[in-house]
Design a protein around this motif. Structure first.
Motif, PDB file in Angstrom:
ATOM      1  N   VAL A  69       1.570 -12.109  -4.380  1.00 20.55           N
ATOM      2  CA  VAL A  69       2.132 -11.899  -2.529  1.00 20.55           C
ATOM      3  C   VAL A  69       0.620 -12.393  -2.068  1.00 20.55           C
ATOM      4  O   VAL A  69       0.086 -12.382  -2.338  1.00 20.55           O
ATOM      5  CB  VAL A  69       2.177 -10.575  -2.374  1.00 20.55           C
ATOM      6  N   GLY A  70       1.232 -12.630  -0.702  1.00 22.17           N
ATOM      7  CA  GLY A  70      -0.078 -13.416   0.360  1.00 22.17           C
ATOM      8  C   GLY A  70      -1.091 -12.539   0.865  1.00 22.17           C
ATOM      9  O   GLY A  70      -2.009 -12.126   0.574  1.00 22.17           O
ATOM     10  N   LEU A  71      -0.184 -11.367   1.640  1.00 23.94           N
ATOM     11  CA  LEU A  71      -0.905  -9.889   2.716  1.00 23.94           C
ATOM     12  C   LEU A  71      -0.125  -9.075   2.547  1.00 23.94           C
ATOM     13  O   LEU A  71       0.989  -9.240   2.242  1.00 23.94           O
ATOM     14  CB  LEU A  71      -0.514 -10.247   3.932  1.00 23.94           C
ATOM     15  N   ILE A  72      -0.672  -7.447   1.908  1.00 24.43           N
ATOM     16  CA  ILE A  72       0.800  -5.971   1.441  1.00 24.43           C
ATOM     17  C   ILE A  72       0.023  -6.030   3.395  1.00 24.43           C
ATOM     18  O   ILE A  72      -1.262  -5.371   3.978  1.00 24.43           O
ATOM     19  CB  ILE A  72      -0.591  -5.901   0.951  1.00 24.43           C
ATOM     20  N   ILE A  73       0.735  -4.948   4.039  1.00 27.38           N
ATOM     21  CA  ILE A  73       0.593  -4.388   5.283  1.00 27.38           C
ATOM     22  C   ILE A  73       1.259  -3.219   4.535  1.00 27.38           C
ATOM     23  O   ILE A  73       2.116  -2.865   3.911  1.00 27.38           O
ATOM     24  CB  ILE A  73       1.497  -5.159   6.377  1.00 27.38           C
ATOM     25  N   THR A  74       1.080  -2.124   4.588  1.00 29.38           N
ATOM     26  CA  THR A  74       0.855  -0.538   4.467  1.00 29.38           C
ATOM     27  C   THR A  74       2.374  -0.371   4.264  1.00 29.38           C
ATOM     28  O   THR A  74       2.787  -0.431   5.791  1.00 29.38           O
ATOM     29  CB  THR A  74       0.194   0.312   4.061  1.00 29.38           C
ATOM     30  N   GLU A  75       3.104   0.942   3.749  1.00 25.00           N
ATOM     31  CA  GLU A  75       3.955   1.220   5.015  1.00 25.00           C
ATOM     32  C   GLU A  75       3.407   2.374   5.363  1.00 25.00           C
ATOM     33  O   GLU A  75       1.854   2.164   5.386  1.00 25.00           O
ATOM     34  CB  GLU A  75       3.754   3.181   3.511  1.00 25.00           C
ATOM     35  N   LEU A  76       4.172   2.883   6.751  1.00 21.85           N
ATOM     36  CA  LEU A  76       3.340   3.454   7.809  1.00 21.85           C
ATOM     37  C   LEU A  76       2.918   4.860   8.000  1.00 21.85           C
ATOM     38  O   LEU A  76       2.730   5.439   7.153  1.00 21.85           O
ATOM     39  CB  LEU A  76       4.778   3.751   8.873  1.00 21.85           C
ATOM     40  N   TYR A  77       1.251   4.603   7.862  1.00 18.04           N
ATOM     41  CA  TYR A  77       0.435   5.728   8.322  1.00 18.04           C
ATOM     42  C   TYR A  77       0.757   6.765   9.826  1.00 18.04           C
ATOM     43  O   TYR A  77       0.841   5.782  10.731  1.00 18.04           O
ATOM     44  CB  TYR A  77      -1.052   5.477   8.574  1.00 18.04           C
ATOM     45  N   SER A  78       1.719   7.827   9.721  1.00 19.76           N
ATOM     46  CA  SER A  78       1.793   8.383  11.326  1.00 19.76           C
ATOM     47  C   SER A  78       0.631   8.468  11.611  1.00 19.76           C
ATOM     48  O   SER A  78      -0.221   9.549  11.657  1.00 19.76           O
ATOM     49  CB  SER A  78       2.901   9.260  10.863  1.00 19.76           C
ATOM     50  N   LEU A  79       0.330   8.648  13.107  1.00 14.48           N
ATOM     51  CA  LEU A  79      -0.505   8.886  13.893  1.00 14.48           C
ATOM     52  C   LEU A  79      -0.427  10.665  14.415  1.00 14.48           C
ATOM     53  O   LEU A  79      -2.128  11.243  13.795  1.00 14.48           O
ATOM     54  CB  LEU A  79      -0.486   8.667  15.339  1.00 14.48           C
ATOM     55  N   TYR A  80       0.141  11.116  13.828  1.00 16.30           N
ATOM     56  CA  TYR A  80       0.786  12.533  14.603  1.00 16.30           C
ATOM     57  C   TYR A  80       1.494  13.495  13.272  1.00 16.30           C
ATOM     58  O   TYR A  80       2.424  13.226  12.661  1.00 16.30           O
ATOM     59  CB  TYR A  80       0.705  12.661  15.547  1.00 16.30           C
ATOM     60  N   PRO A  81       0.631  14.006  12.904  1.00 17.27           N
ATOM     61  CA  PRO A  81       1.628  15.653  11.980  1.00 17.27           C
ATOM     62  C   PRO A  81       3.122  15.803  12.078  1.00 17.27           C
ATOM     63  O   PRO A  81       3.342  16.011  11.491  1.00 17.27           O
ATOM     64  CB  PRO A  81       0.459  16.342  11.845  1.00 17.27           C
ATOM     65  N   LYS A  82       3.088  15.766  13.719  1.00 13.35           N
ATOM     66  CA  LYS A  82       4.729  16.514  13.646  1.00 13.35           C
ATOM     67  C   LYS A  82       5.386  15.132  14.470  1.00 13.35           C
ATOM     68  O   LYS A  82       6.553  15.629  15.310  1.00 13.35           O
ATOM     69  CB  LYS A  82       4.136  17.593  14.748  1.00 13.35           C
ATOM     70  N   ASP A  83       5.336  13.879  13.861  1.00  3.90           N
ATOM     71  CA  ASP A  83       5.715  13.140  14.600  1.00  3.90           C
ATOM     72  C   ASP A  83       7.686  13.336  14.159  1.00  3.90           C
ATOM     73  O   ASP A  83       7.623  13.633  12.340  1.00  3.90           O
ATOM     74  CB  ASP A  83       5.106  11.732  14.340  1.00  3.90           C
ATOM     75  N   VAL A  84       8.640  12.151  14.545  1.00  2.00           N
ATOM     76  CA  VAL A  84       9.473  12.517  14.389  1.00  2.00           C
ATOM     77  C   VAL A  84       9.684  11.490  12.546  1.00  2.00           C
ATOM     78  O   VAL A  84      10.093  12.359  11.158  1.00  2.00           O
ATOM     79  CB  VAL A  84      10.452  11.694  14.431  1.00  2.00           C
ATOM     80  N   PHE A  85       9.018  10.921  12.056  1.00  3.41           N
ATOM     81  CA  PHE A  85       8.837   9.924  10.967  1.00  3.41           C
ATOM     82  C   PHE A  85       7.709  10.706   9.450  1.00  3.41           C
ATOM     83  O   PHE A  85       7.696  10.124   8.535  1.00  3.41           O
ATOM     84  CB  PHE A  85       8.879   8.790  11.093  1.00  3.41           C
ATOM     85  N   SER A  86       6.757  12.035  10.324  1.00  3.29           N
ATOM     86  CA  SER A  86       5.338  12.351   9.753  1.00  3.29           C
ATOM     87  C   SER A  86       5.804  12.354   8.165  1.00  3.29           C
ATOM     88  O   SER A  86       5.051  13.138   7.736  1.00  3.29           O
ATOM     89  CB  SER A  86       4.979  12.959  10.517  1.00  3.29           C
ATOM     90  N   LYS A  87       7.163  13.154   7.818  1.00  2.00           N
ATOM     91  CA  LYS A  87       7.109  13.651   6.753  1.00  2.00           C
ATOM     92  C   LYS A  87       7.775  13.033   5.574  1.00  2.00           C
ATOM     93  O   LYS A  87       7.836  12.987   4.384  1.00  2.00           O
ATOM     94  CB  LYS A  87       8.993  14.679   6.418  1.00  2.00           C
TER      95      LYS A  87
END
Length: 352
Positions: A51-69
Motif C-alpha cells: 500500500v502507498g498510504l494508510i488512513i486509519t479507521e475513524l477516530y471519533s472526537l466525542y465519546p457520545k457521538d452516534v458512531f463512537s461505539k
C-alpha cells in the motif's frame, strides 16, 4: 504509462504505490478504547502488502457521538503510547499513516445533536480546541498526517454546507465564511504540529440548496490556499452507492478530475474500484494519480501482495456492504468460516 504499483510522490512523502487505504469502523478494539493485538496485526499486514498510504479507521472526537461505539478515540489515557507502537510498526515498511478524525453529533449537556445554526461561538471554540488537541496527540503519537472529516454527513460537512448552515454571524453566509471554522483549525494545526493535513470532502451532496460540484471546487481552492496539503473526494453515502451492479458508474471520477485541474495539491479518488485492471484504466485515462480503497482491505488486508504477484488481481470483496451496515472492521463473508470455528471452540470450553 501509470501503474498502481508505481513508486510516486504524495506531497513530501514517497509512496510505494498509488493505493491509499482508508479505514472506517473499528470493531476489534477493547471497550476501554485500547488497541488490541488484532488491530496491530491488521495494520502490519496492510503496511506490508504494498500500500502507498494508510488512513486509519475513524477516530471519533466525542465519546457520545452516534458512531463512537464503532470507532476508536484519542480520549483515553494510553492513547499516545499505544498509537506510537502502531505508527512505529507501520513505518517499518516505509508507509506513511494518517489519523482520520471526525464526529457526527455535537452534544452539550441536555442539548443533544445540536444543529449547525444552534451552536454558539463558545461551542465553535470548543470544537476547534478539541480538534486541535486531538491533532497534537496524533503528532505526539507519530502519525504523519491527519484527515479531517469534511465529507459524508459528518458535522463539519454540514457546517460548510448552505443547506444546513444559515447562520448570520461570521461563520455563515459565503463559502469562505462557512469554511472559517475549518480554516482556523488548519491554521493552528499547521502552527503547532508537523502533520500533513488531508481534508475528506464531498464532491456533491444531493441536498436541496446544498453544495454542487462548482462550489466544491471553490472549497477545494480555499482549503489549499489556507494550508490543506491534500484532498480525498467522496460522496455522502458512497458505501451504499458502490455495488457490484453499478460499480462502472462512478460519478466521482469526473468530479475528481475537475477538482484536480483547479488545485496544485494531491487529490485522492475515494473508492469505487475493485480490480487491478480497472484501477490502471482509471489511472491512464484520467488525471487521477491516487485511488482510495476501504472494503477490499476489510475482506483481505494483504490482497495487494497477490495483485503484485499475479498482475491481474481482483478484490475478494463481494460489495455486500455488511461491514458498513454492521459497523465492523472484519468481513462477514470471507471470515465466516473462522468465526464458526471460534464459536465452536467457545461452546466446547463452556462445557469444561
Amino acid at each position: 504509462m501509470k501503474d498502481l504499483f508505481d513508486y510516486c510522490e504524495f506531497g513530501d512523502f514517497k509512496l510505494n504505490s498509488r493505493i491509499v487505504r482508508t479505514g472506517l469502523w473499528e470493531s476489534e478494539r477493547e471497550k476501554t478504547g485500547n488497541l488490541t493485538p488484532e488491530i496491530y496485526n491488521r495494520y502490519e499486514n496492510i503496511a506490508a502488502s504494498g500500500v502507498g498510504l494508510i488512513i486509519t479507521e475513524l477516530y471519533s472526537l466525542y465519546p457520545k457521538d452516534v458512531f463512537s461505539k464503532f470507532t476508536n478515540t484519542p480520549n483515553y489515557g494510553r492513547f499516545v503510547r499505544e498509537a506510537r507502537d502502531l505508527t512505529d510498526l507501520v513505518h517499518v515498511y516505509d508507509v506513511p499513516i494518517f489519523a482520520q478524525l471526525g464526529f457526527v453529533q455535537f452534544n452539550k449537556k441536555t442539548e443533544q445533536n445540536m444543529g449547525v445554526d444552534d451552536i454558539s461561538i463558545e461551542d465553535i471554540r470548543k470544537i476547534q480546541t478539541d480538534m486541535i488537541m486531538a491533532a497534537q496527540k496524533f503528532d505526539y503519537a507519530g502519525f504523519d498526517g491527519i484527515q479531517i472529516g469534511l465529507g459524508n454527513y459528518y458535522f463539519l460537512s454540514r457546517f460548510i454546507n448552505p443547506s444546513f448552515n444559515s447562520r448570520e454571524d461570521r461563520y455563515g453566509g459565503s463559502t469562505l465564511s462557512r469554511l472559517k471554522i475549518v480554516l482556523e483549525i488548519i491554521k493552528v494545526i499547521k502552527e503547532t504540529t508537523e502533520l500533513h493535513i488531508n481534508c475528506r470532502l464531498n464532491a456533491f451532496d444531493g441536498t436541496t440548496n446544498g453544495m454542487a460540484l462548482d462550489e466544491t471546487i471553490e472549497v477545494a481552492k480555499i482549503l489549499e490556499n489556507y494550508g490543506a496539503d491534500s484532498l480525498q473526494i467522496t460522496r455522502p453515502r458512497s458505501p451504499q452507492f458502490f455495488t457490484r451492479e453499478n460499480k462502472q458508474k462512478n460519478p466521482l471520477i469526473e468530479a475528481s478530475e475537475k477538482i484536480i485541474r483547479n488545485v496544485n495539491i494531491p487529490v485522492i479518488l475515494g473508492g469505487g474500484a475493485s480490480s487491478q485492471r480497472q484501477i490502471n484504466e482509471i489511472l491512464n485515462s484520467t488525471d487521477i494519480d491516487f485511488i482510495s480503497m476501504q472494503r477490499p482491505f476489510v475482506a483481505d488486508p494483504s490482497f495487494l501482495v497477490d495483485w503484485q504477484i499475479n498482475g491481474e488481481g481482483e478484490t475478494k470483496c463481494k460489495t455486500c456492504n455488511n461491514c458498513y451496515w454492521k459497523k465492523t472492521s472484519t468481513c462477514f463473508i470471507n471470515r465466516s468460516a473462522k468465526w464458526d470455528v471460534e464459536s465452536e471452540i467457545k461452546k466446547e470450553d463452556s462445557f469444561l
